[in-house]
Motif scaffolding. Sequence first.
Motif, PDB file in Angstrom:
ATOM      1  N   GLU A 300     -46.144 -27.459   1.873  1.00 44.35           N
ATOM      2  CA  GLU A 300     -45.596 -26.862   0.651  1.00 44.35           C
ATOM      3  C   GLU A 300     -46.153 -27.566  -0.582  1.00 44.35           C
ATOM      4  N   ALA A 301     -46.308 -28.877  -0.485  1.00 45.01           N
ATOM      5  CA  ALA A 301     -46.850 -29.637  -1.625  1.00 45.01           C
ATOM      6  C   ALA A 301     -48.276 -29.193  -1.939  1.00 45.01           C
ATOM      7  N   VAL A 302     -49.069 -28.975  -0.903  1.00 39.14           N
ATOM      8  CA  VAL A 302     -50.448 -28.514  -1.125  1.00 39.14           C
ATOM      9  C   VAL A 302     -50.426 -27.091  -1.692  1.00 39.14           C
ATOM     10  N   ARG A 303     -49.536 -26.265  -1.138  1.00 38.68           N
ATOM     11  CA  ARG A 303     -49.451 -24.871  -1.594  1.00 38.68           C
ATOM     12  C   ARG A 303     -49.033 -24.821  -3.070  1.00 38.68           C
ATOM     13  N   ALA A 304     -48.110 -25.693  -3.457  1.00 44.97           N
ATOM     14  CA  ALA A 304     -47.582 -25.676  -4.827  1.00 44.97           C
ATOM     15  C   ALA A 304     -48.583 -26.238  -5.825  1.00 44.97           C
ATOM     16  N   GLY A 305     -49.534 -27.059  -5.343  1.00 48.08           N
ATOM     17  CA  GLY A 305     -50.520 -27.655  -6.234  1.00 48.08           C
ATOM     18  C   GLY A 305     -50.193 -29.101  -6.496  1.00 48.08           C
ATOM     19  N   THR A 306     -51.202 -29.938  -6.289  1.00 50.57           N
ATOM     20  CA  THR A 306     -51.006 -31.372  -6.473  1.00 50.57           C
ATOM     21  C   THR A 306     -52.337 -31.993  -6.836  1.00 50.57           C
ATOM     22  N   THR A 307     -52.298 -33.082  -7.566  1.00 47.50           N
ATOM     23  CA  THR A 307     -53.552 -33.799  -7.779  1.00 47.50           C
ATOM     24  C   THR A 307     -53.881 -34.598  -6.522  1.00 47.50           C
ATOM     25  N   GLY A 308     -55.157 -34.833  -6.295  1.00 50.11           N
ATOM     26  CA  GLY A 308     -55.590 -35.666  -5.173  1.00 50.11           C
ATOM     27  C   GLY A 308     -55.199 -35.084  -3.824  1.00 50.11           C
ATOM     28  N   LYS A 309     -54.831 -35.974  -2.890  1.00 52.70           N
ATOM     29  CA  LYS A 309     -54.626 -35.581  -1.499  1.00 52.70           C
ATOM     30  C   LYS A 309     -53.175 -35.796  -1.071  1.00 52.70           C
ATOM     31  N   VAL A 310     -52.767 -35.003  -0.088  1.00 51.64           N
ATOM     32  CA  VAL A 310     -51.447 -35.130   0.522  1.00 51.64           C
ATOM     33  C   VAL A 310     -51.652 -35.601   1.959  1.00 51.64           C
ATOM     34  N   ALA A 311     -51.012 -36.719   2.301  1.00 51.65           N
ATOM     35  CA  ALA A 311     -51.197 -37.307   3.640  1.00 51.65           C
ATOM     36  C   ALA A 311     -49.928 -37.167   4.474  1.00 51.65           C
ATOM     37  N   VAL A 312     -50.113 -37.341   5.778  1.00 52.67           N
ATOM     38  CA  VAL A 312     -49.017 -37.272   6.746  1.00 52.67           C
ATOM     39  C   VAL A 312     -49.146 -38.480   7.667  1.00 52.67           C
ATOM     40  N   THR A 313     -48.030 -39.147   7.938  1.00 53.98           N
ATOM     41  CA  THR A 313     -48.099 -40.314   8.846  1.00 53.98           C
ATOM     42  C   THR A 313     -47.531 -39.931  10.210  1.00 53.98           C
ATOM     43  N   LEU A 314     -48.228 -40.366  11.245  1.00 47.73           N
ATOM     44  CA  LEU A 314     -47.781 -40.092  12.614  1.00 47.73           C
ATOM     45  C   LEU A 314     -47.539 -41.391  13.394  1.00 47.73           C
ATOM     46  N   GLY A 315     -47.815 -42.522  12.748  1.00 47.83           N
ATOM     47  CA  GLY A 315     -47.770 -43.788  13.473  1.00 47.83           C
ATOM     48  C   GLY A 315     -46.363 -44.208  13.826  1.00 47.83           C
TER      49      GLY A 315
END
Length: 315
Positions: A300-315
């Motif tokens: 949703e954050a990417v869809r809404a528009g954001t500067t730079g990159k959106v990351a996800v943690t799986l660790g």
Amino acid sequence: MRAYQLERFDVPPRMVEVPKPVVSEGDILVRVLAASVNPVDLAIASGNARSWLDYRFPVTLGRDLSGRVEATGAGVAGFAVGDRVFGFIADHEAHAGSFAEYVSLPEGAFVVQAPANVDDVHAAALGLAGLTATMCIDAANIGSSSWLLVNGATGGVGSYVVQIARNLGAHVVASARTGAEELYVRSLGADVAIDWSASDFVEAARASRPEGFDALVDVVTADPDAFAAMARTILTSDGAAVSTLGAGDPGRLGRLHGTNIWSSPDVSRLRAIAHLAQEGHIQAPVRATYDFAAIEAAFEAVRAGTTGKVAVTLG
Ligand SMILES: NC(=O)c1ccc[n+]([C@@H]2O[C@H](COP(=O)([O-])OP(=O)(O)OC[C@H]3O[C@@H](n4cnc5c(N)ncnc54)[C@H](OP(=O)(O)O)[C@@H]3O)[C@@H](O)[C@H]2O)c1
């Protein structure tokens, strides 16, 4: 293991429990520790990518990743258990992506050793956007005295293009809304920011460099006519116009050098990106990080528009 999967078209993706992949001869099993979300992930998830990409259901979504080698198959020589890796997965079909706790990958295709001084979250944001940016820079033939206009400078690809161009000594004019976005692109090294939302971007760009730009990297304009009109207005007569959206049409661009970038994983480019990051010439512009359980919020954050990159943690 958990995986974020699309089970068929016309349903939203969801988190599911699936068996951990078995590592085959020539493959490495990677424990994915972080990933990042790219616009292409949204296109695959929505089914919009079906016109150019084959889907093999169920599709585990995701391209970018960083992680640690958990096991190696017979014949693997370039990786050892415990190695930190990063890169991006782009196979001939959408099937086994990076939004999963483990992924089995052929050695030498999608990942390389991660730079030691970059943590997992930032390494996960280097692959697809960073590689695409290096292709744009090469196609634009950027050198130490080049003048470059970056349209879409605030996003993932644009953020890397600005940093790499600046590191090469080029002068960079970047699109950014006034305020936080302007400060952001200046922090990446842009000399000038143009607010595309408040003015005629093309006219303002031309006014910022009346002698003309040597190159345009555009990750926003999809319409070939608009792209060609912008290129003709702002470039010098032998300038280079680079599009990540297939907007470069030789017929419309005339004598200008037009290139459409179609990125695919390339280990030599990934190593070059690792080197740029290791040396501090680029920083992965991670602006928000979500836990894997909240991956829908990351989408949703990417869809809404954001500067730079959106990351996800799986660790
Ligand atoms: N061909 C390839 O191989 C390839 C590879 C990578 C990416 N791509 C494509 O290239 C595009 C950019 O990728 P990305 O990862 O950098 O995406 P991104 O992170 O979403 O960046 C796009 C940026 O452009 C900004 N923007 C939106 N409308 C604009 C406008 N009219 N003028 C100036 N800036 C504007 C966005 O701002 P807001 O967020 O505020 O809207 C966002 O910061 C995507 O469409 C992606 O699918 C293609």
